[in-house]
Design an enzyme around this catalytic site. Structure first.
Site, PDB file in Angstrom:
ATOM      1  N   CYS A  48       0.920  -1.270  -0.098  1.00 18.78           N
ATOM      2  CA  CYS A  48       0.066  -0.106  -0.038  1.00 18.78           C
ATOM      3  C   CYS A  48       1.011   1.326  -0.102  1.00 18.78           C
ATOM      4  O   CYS A  48       0.645   2.295  -0.431  1.00 18.78           O
ATOM      5  CB  CYS A  48      -0.915   0.025   1.164  1.00 18.78           C
ATOM      6  N   GLN A 156       7.144  -8.974   3.554  1.00 26.94           N
ATOM      7  CA  GLN A 156       6.543  -8.449   2.220  1.00 26.94           C
ATOM      8  C   GLN A 156       7.558  -8.831   1.080  1.00 26.94           C
ATOM      9  O   GLN A 156       7.442  -9.159   0.007  1.00 26.94           O
ATOM     10  CB  GLN A 156       5.933  -7.266   2.257  1.00 26.94           C
ATOM     11  N   ALA A 225     -16.024  -6.520  23.188  1.00 26.06           N
ATOM     12  CA  ALA A 225     -16.433  -5.661  21.970  1.00 26.06           C
ATOM     13  C   ALA A 225     -15.575  -6.438  20.830  1.00 26.06           C
ATOM     14  O   ALA A 225     -14.347  -6.287  21.029  1.00 26.06           O
ATOM     15  CB  ALA A 225     -16.690  -4.296  22.022  1.00 26.06           C
ATOM     16  N   GLY A 227     -15.075  -4.956  17.654  1.00 18.98           N
ATOM     17  CA  GLY A 227     -14.766  -3.849  16.676  1.00 18.98           C
ATOM     18  C   GLY A 227     -13.342  -4.087  16.156  1.00 18.98           C
ATOM     19  O   GLY A 227     -12.499  -4.787  16.689  1.00 18.98           O
ATOM     20  N   ASN A 230     -10.187  -3.573  18.592  1.00 19.96           N
ATOM     21  CA  ASN A 230     -10.027  -4.782  19.518  1.00 19.96           C
ATOM     22  C   ASN A 230      -9.553  -6.277  18.670  1.00 19.96           C
ATOM     23  O   ASN A 230      -9.096  -6.942  19.205  1.00 19.96           O
ATOM     24  CB  ASN A 230     -11.157  -4.965  20.401  1.00 19.96           C
TER      25      ASN A 230
END
EC number: 1.2.1.70
Length: 464
Positions: A48, A156, A225, A227, A230
């Protein structure tokens, strides 16, 4: 060395252009196959933050017919090559040949990505020979990364090398250079502190776990949680070898998705509801919470009950939520280590500064390692040159010998005359090149070269 690197990264090109130049999926294998037409081996690193082509360019001179069409620059480059040939300046000629190959790779890259050379050229950087080697080592060691010292880039590059191997694009010489780069990058990371400190929330959280607990297979991680933040933290902590993970989340589907990611034969995974949080808290050695709730999920009373149930064994609590999920007063409880997102950011800021300081040592080591690698390369290359020289000499001697043997079979052959003539021809043949070199050095006033050749020949005579 003829090693070149051509590319863009987060420092030289905006994300919009990096996206257009990125090579994804089958593009890499197709590109490697095409590059084999005008390189002696190549590796493509596309992430990226960067797209880079590492290539060994051929020693041969590019003719106008082998340059890519529709390029005014190519015509100019061809005329430069011809003028260099006329000047008979080997150093300039070699540099010009490399420049022509670089132009061809640039033009190819633009065409491959359906862009014009004018669009991408201002953003491209080019390094050659030892400068290319230095760049590759800096990239592999994480010194050129957006996050200084990050380790992912080395993996990579290794995947890029494996792709080149699969496509038969990794020549023996480029493979040797790759091995040198990997070994040197390992030394940079082992001998400096450039990658020693955590500089992301997830890595910082994982680092805290290892500082407090050492028997991780017997420990339980509670994830409150599921998300994205996390998920990253849980992935890093679980990857340390935690033996059990409990996931509490309002949405059971998201909890099950995270459970699937973390599932491992050596790890127990359980999914619970947020309503069960007070009960499962007592089972957790490590708590990571990031719910986005406006209310406190874990207060002081709940924590005290959990501690009592677990006989006051230590607990590490990491609260990444804003507003907080865990009451700040929990930090006053003995045997509880509570870290908020601000605490972790403070740790990260200090670690980044430590990495910057360590980078100074790392850059010095890189410079030293590049010198060592270049010397090893030159020794390796000289070995090949010596072998080629010996092969040519053997062929010349054998040719003269066969001619003399043929003469011996003649009716009027005089063996003594033939042997004398053979030794004369051998002497003339073997002394021609050094004699020519000495005369050239004398004409040009190159006393250093002249002394070197004379000294070498005298040593050769003494040894025989």
């Amino acid at each position: 060395m003829r090693l070149v690197v051509i590319g863009v990264n987060h420092k030289t090109a905006p994300v919009a252009l990096r996206e257009r130049l990125a090579l994804v999926g089958d593009e890499v294998s197709i590109a490697l196959a095409q590059l084999q037409g005008f390189s002696d081996g190549s590796v493509i690193v596309s992430t990226c933050n960067r797209t880079e082509i590492y290539a060994l360019v051929p020693e041969s001179i590019l003719s106008p017919h082998t340059l890519l069409p529709n390029s005014a620059s190519a015509v100019v480059e061809t005329s430069v090559i011809e003028s260099s040939m006329t000047a008979n300046n080997s150093a300039n000629l070699s540099s010009t040949i490399i420049s022509a190959h670089i132009l061809k790779i640039k033009t190819w890259l633009a065409g491959f990505k359906q862009l014009s050379l004018d669009e991408i050229d201002p953003y491209l950087y080019v390094h050659r020979n030892t400068h290319a080697l230095t760049h590759w080592l800096r990239v592999a060691a994480g010194l050129d990364s957006m996050i200084l010292g990050e380790p992912q880039i080395l993996g990579q590059i290794k995947r890029a090398v494996h792709m080149a191997q699969d496509q038969k694009a990794l020549s023996n010489q480029l493979g040797w250079i790759v091995d040198q780069v990997f070994a040197a990058a390992k030394r940079v990371r082992n001998e400096t502190q450039v990658g020693a400190q955590a500089v992301s929330l997830s890595y910082a959280a994982a680092k805290l776990v290892t500082q407090i607990f050492d028997d991780l297979p017997s420990r339980t991680l509670l994830v409150v949680a599921a998300g994205e933040m996390n998920r990253l933290v849980a992935t890093h902590i679980a990857g340390l070898g935690v033996g059990r993970v409990i996931i509490c989340n309002r949405n059971p589907e998201r909890a099950e998705a995270l459970a699937a990611e973390l599932r491992n034969p050596n790890r127990r995974i359980e999914v619970r509801t947020l309503q069960e949080l007070p009960q499962v808290l007592a089972e957790a050695d490590i708590v990571s919470s990031c719910s986005g709730s406006m209310d406190i999920l874990i207060d002081k009373t709940m924590t005290l009950r959990a501690l009592k149930s677990r006989r006051y064994q230590p607990m590490l609590m990491i609260d990444l939520a804003v507003p907080r999920d865990i009451d700040s007063t929990v930090s006053r409880i003995d045997d509880v280590y509570l870290y908020s997102v601000d605490d972790l950011q403070h740790v990260i800021a200090g670690n980044i500064e430590q990495r910057r300081q360590a980078a100074v040592d790392a850059e010095l080591l890189v410079s030293q390692l590049v010198v060592e690698m270049d010397r090893r390369f030159q020794v390796r290359q000289v070995g090949k040159d010596i072998q080629q020289y010996r092969t040519r000499t053997h062929e010349q001697v054998n040719k003269l010998l066969q001619a003399s043997i043929a003469e011996l079979h003649g009716d009027s052959a005089n063996p003594e005359d033939i042997m004398i003539e053979l030794t004369r021809r051998l002497t003339q043949n073997l002394t021609h090149a050094p004699s020519k070199l000495m005369r050239k050095a004398a004409r040009e006033g190159d006393n250093e070269l002249l002394d070197f050749v004379v000294s070498g020949l005298q040593d050769a005579h003494r040894n025989h």
